[in-house]
Design an enzyme around this catalytic site. Structure first.
Site, PDB file in Angstrom:
ATOM      1  N   ALA A   1       1.083  -1.330  -0.073  1.00 43.44           N
ATOM      2  CA  ALA A   1       0.081   0.030  -0.221  1.00 43.44           C
ATOM      3  C   ALA A   1       0.874   1.049  -0.080  1.00 43.44           C
ATOM      4  O   ALA A   1       0.010   2.813   0.024  1.00 43.44           O
ATOM      5  CB  ALA A   1      -0.976   0.091   0.934  1.00 43.44           C
TER       6      ALA A   1
ATOM      7  N   ASN B   1       1.329  -3.003   7.960  1.00 44.88           N
ATOM      8  CA  ASN B   1       2.032  -3.730   7.491  1.00 44.88           C
ATOM      9  C   ASN B   1       2.641  -2.193   6.535  1.00 44.88           C
ATOM     10  O   ASN B   1       3.829  -2.521   6.156  1.00 44.88           O
ATOM     11  CB  ASN B   1       1.127  -3.951   5.811  1.00 44.88           C
ATOM     12  CG  ASN B   1       0.962  -5.490   6.101  1.00 44.88           C
ATOM     13  OD1 ASN B   1       0.809  -6.030   6.130  1.00 44.88           O
ATOM     14  ND2 ASN B   1      -0.809  -5.080   6.703  1.00 44.88           N
TER      15      ASN B   1
ATOM     16  N   HIS C   1      -1.481   7.803   4.383  1.00 44.69           N
ATOM     17  CA  HIS C   1      -0.210   7.882   4.292  1.00 44.69           C
ATOM     18  C   HIS C   1       0.789   8.072   4.417  1.00 44.69           C
ATOM     19  O   HIS C   1       0.886   9.048   3.358  1.00 44.69           O
ATOM     20  CB  HIS C   1       0.692   5.926   3.870  1.00 44.69           C
ATOM     21  CG  HIS C   1      -0.466   5.066   4.296  1.00 44.69           C
ATOM     22  ND1 HIS C   1      -0.992   4.185   5.062  1.00 44.69           N
ATOM     23  CD2 HIS C   1      -1.743   4.307   3.325  1.00 44.69           C
ATOM     24  CE1 HIS C   1      -1.743   3.108   5.301  1.00 44.69           C
ATOM     25  NE2 HIS C   1      -1.799   3.228   3.676  1.00 44.69           N
TER      26      HIS C   1
HETATM   27  N1  NDP Z   1       1.488  -5.062   2.208  1.00 41.23           N
HETATM   28  C1  NDP Z   1       1.107  -4.326   2.741  1.00 41.23           C
HETATM   29  O1  NDP Z   1       0.503  -3.098   2.445  1.00 41.23           O
HETATM   30  C2  NDP Z   1      -0.292  -4.421   3.069  1.00 41.23           C
HETATM   31  C3  NDP Z   1      -0.278  -6.176   2.691  1.00 41.23           C
HETATM   32  N2  NDP Z   1      -2.124  -6.463   3.000  1.00 41.23           N
HETATM   33  C4  NDP Z   1      -1.751  -7.475   4.524  1.00 41.23           C
HETATM   34  O2  NDP Z   1      -1.849  -8.595   3.165  1.00 41.23           O
HETATM   35  C5  NDP Z   1      -2.913 -10.359   3.557  1.00 41.23           C
HETATM   36  C6  NDP Z   1      -4.266 -10.070   3.129  1.00 41.23           C
HETATM   37  O3  NDP Z   1      -5.141  -9.839   2.764  1.00 41.23           O
HETATM   38  P1  NDP Z   1      -6.625  -9.555   2.497  1.00 41.23           P
HETATM   39  O4  NDP Z   1      -6.638 -10.217   1.568  1.00 41.23           O
HETATM   40  O5  NDP Z   1      -6.686  -7.934   2.252  1.00 41.23           O
HETATM   41  O6  NDP Z   1      -7.380 -10.257   4.048  1.00 41.23           O
HETATM   42  P2  NDP Z   1      -8.479 -11.153   3.884  1.00 41.23           P
HETATM   43  O7  NDP Z   1      -9.095 -11.447   5.119  1.00 41.23           O
HETATM   44  O8  NDP Z   1      -9.855 -10.594   3.092  1.00 41.23           O
HETATM   45  O9  NDP Z   1      -7.946 -12.612   3.105  1.00 41.23           O
HETATM   46  C7  NDP Z   1      -6.458 -13.112   3.885  1.00 41.23           C
HETATM   47  C8  NDP Z   1      -7.256 -14.998   3.514  1.00 41.23           C
HETATM   48  O10 NDP Z   1      -6.283 -15.782   3.250  1.00 41.23           O
HETATM   49  C9  NDP Z   1      -6.237 -16.467   3.986  1.00 41.23           C
HETATM   50  N3  NDP Z   1      -5.152 -17.557   4.735  1.00 41.23           N
HETATM   51  C10 NDP Z   1      -5.288 -16.969   6.006  1.00 41.23           C
HETATM   52  N4  NDP Z   1      -4.372 -17.617   6.454  1.00 41.23           N
HETATM   53  C11 NDP Z   1      -3.900 -18.890   6.332  1.00 41.23           C
HETATM   54  C12 NDP Z   1      -3.027 -19.739   6.142  1.00 41.23           C
HETATM   55  N5  NDP Z   1      -2.007 -19.693   7.086  1.00 41.23           N
HETATM   56  N6  NDP Z   1      -3.098 -20.320   4.546  1.00 41.23           N
HETATM   57  C13 NDP Z   1      -3.617 -20.544   4.218  1.00 41.23           C
HETATM   58  N7  NDP Z   1      -4.844 -18.928   3.433  1.00 41.23           N
HETATM   59  C14 NDP Z   1      -4.469 -18.565   4.514  1.00 41.23           C
HETATM   60  C15 NDP Z   1      -7.531 -16.452   4.631  1.00 41.23           C
HETATM   61  O11 NDP Z   1      -8.807 -17.946   3.944  1.00 41.23           O
HETATM   62  P3  NDP Z   1      -9.397 -17.620   5.113  1.00 41.23           P
HETATM   63  O12 NDP Z   1     -10.423 -16.584   4.855  1.00 41.23           O
HETATM   64  O13 NDP Z   1     -10.249 -19.285   4.772  1.00 41.23           O
HETATM   65  O14 NDP Z   1      -9.279 -18.105   6.471  1.00 41.23           O
HETATM   66  C16 NDP Z   1      -8.401 -15.248   3.043  1.00 41.23           C
HETATM   67  O15 NDP Z   1      -8.412 -16.157   2.136  1.00 41.23           O
HETATM   68  C17 NDP Z   1      -3.445  -9.701   5.375  1.00 41.23           C
HETATM   69  O16 NDP Z   1      -2.035 -10.224   5.888  1.00 41.23           O
HETATM   70  C18 NDP Z   1      -2.690  -7.649   5.510  1.00 41.23           C
HETATM   71  O17 NDP Z   1      -2.549  -7.944   6.652  1.00 41.23           O
HETATM   72  C19 NDP Z   1      -2.607  -5.591   3.142  1.00 41.23           C
HETATM   73  C20 NDP Z   1      -2.431  -4.546   3.040  1.00 41.23           C
HETATM   74  C21 NDP Z   1      -1.926  -3.881   2.339  1.00 41.23           C
HETATM   75  O1  OAA Z   2      -3.801   0.757   3.498  1.00 48.63           O
HETATM   76  C1  OAA Z   2      -3.542  -0.058   3.570  1.00 48.63           C
HETATM   77  O2  OAA Z   2      -3.711  -1.054   2.731  1.00 48.63           O
HETATM   78  C2  OAA Z   2      -2.818  -1.345   5.011  1.00 48.63           C
HETATM   79  C3  OAA Z   2      -2.239  -0.088   5.596  1.00 48.63           C
HETATM   80  O3  OAA Z   2      -2.523   0.891   6.318  1.00 48.63           O
HETATM   81  C4  OAA Z   2      -1.355  -1.210   6.502  1.00 48.63           C
HETATM   82  O4  OAA Z   2      -1.679  -2.849   6.775  1.00 48.63           O
HETATM   83  O5  OAA Z   2      -0.467  -0.411   7.160  1.00 48.63           O
END
Ligand code: NDP
Ligand code: OAA
Length: 268
Positions: free
Chosen positions: A125, A191, A221
């Protein structure tokens, strides 16, 4: 053709598959979800990547993917990314907030070294990660990050108990401290703070302020960095994903870019 296995089919995973469904150079072969959710995931995955198999882990035998990408969360890094790296599979990680747990970055590095491969941490992000990590080479003096989100984005976090989020009238600072403490208290919103820390001054020396602001509809941000290179200020106003308002749409685009950079002849 890049053969990709993806962990997670939530807001980010599905968004990525949607955008890449007509890219002839990227094929999703396997989508990994928790065993209990495999049945529910199958029709969603089929609608976007009809040839992909839904599984609860990567098979250890047979054809290995060219790349394993994590779009799932903390547990997936321990469960899937670390073993895959040890087996020599290149990996990408989007749940950078998870890396604020002590020792996890070192575990990732050790696993990649063991498998003689590489793990890429995606910018997600936030922008200017290239500039910040280049600036670190010359020496950074300070990195200050301010994260501002609508009050609803802080539901089910410690701020929910401390502030009346439904009735906030003005922008309210809900946290001020180091990136490490921010990640401990707000892991699902950590994140960006963790990404800036890993590229810059580390979790203990990156200053963080988090605000619940009824005046914004986006995830805002702001980064201010100073050092031998000079300085920069960056403001990103990330539109949240409808499927998960904690996640900015740019995160999906950042994953698509990273996969395109691996799959296509030109990388930028
Ligand atoms: N780097 C960045 O800037 C950002 C990073 N993120 C991170 O990205 C990740 C995903 O976000 P988002 O898609 O919005 O989240 P969601 O909750 O929408 O989706 C997460 C998915 O991962 C699956 N999952 C969870 N744990 C496991 C596991 N151990 N093995 C396999 N599948 C798993 C879930 O399955 P189920 O629903 O079946 O449990 C779901 O399908 C999060 O960790 C979030 O914090 C998000 C925003 C910004
Ligand atoms: O903006 C986003 O997608 C997520 C965010 O702020 C974070 O996880 O730090």
């Amino acid at each position: 053709m890049l053969h990709v296995s993806m962990i997670g089919c939530g807001a980010i995973g599905l968004g990525v598959m949607e955008l890449l469904k007509s890219d002839p150079e990227v094929a999703f072969d396997v989508v990994i979800v928790p065993e209990a959710h495999m049945e529910a995931a199958r029709p969603l995955v089929f609608s976007l990547a009809p040839h992909a198999r839904v599984a609860d882990r990567l098979e250890e035998q047979g054809q290995q993917p060219d790349l394993l990408i994590e779009c799932a969360g903390h547990k997936a890094i321990e469960e899937h990314i670390i073993p895959a790296l040890k087996r020599g599979i290149p990996c990408m990680v989007v749940s950078i907030g998870a890396l604020s747990e002590r020792g996890l970055v070192e575990k990732l590095e050790a696993a990649a070294r063991e498998g003689k491969t590489q793990v890429q941490l995606l910018s997600g992000a936030i922008g200017a990660i290239d500039a910040l990590s280049a600036a670190r080479v010359g020496g950074l003096d300070s990195v200050v990050y301010t994260g501002r989100k609508p009050p609803g984005a802080w539901k089910d976090t410690p701020a929910d108990g401390l502030f009346d989020l439904d009735n906030l009238q003005t922008a309210t600072v809900i946290f001020e401290g180091t990136a490490r403490e921010a990640a401990r208290l707000y892991p699902k919103n950590a994140n960006v703070a963790a990404t800036l820390s890993l590229a810059g001054l580390g979790l203990d020396h990156t200053q963080v302020r988090l605000l619940a602001d009824p005046g914004v509809t986006e995830n805002v941000h702001h980064v201010e960095a100073k050092g031998a290179f000079g300085g920069f200020e960056l403001t990103m106003r990330g539109k949240p994903l409808a499927a998960n308002p904690k996640t900015s749409a740019l995160t999906v685009f950042s994953v698509v870019r990273a996969l395109g950079n691996r799959a296509h002849a030109l990388s930028i």
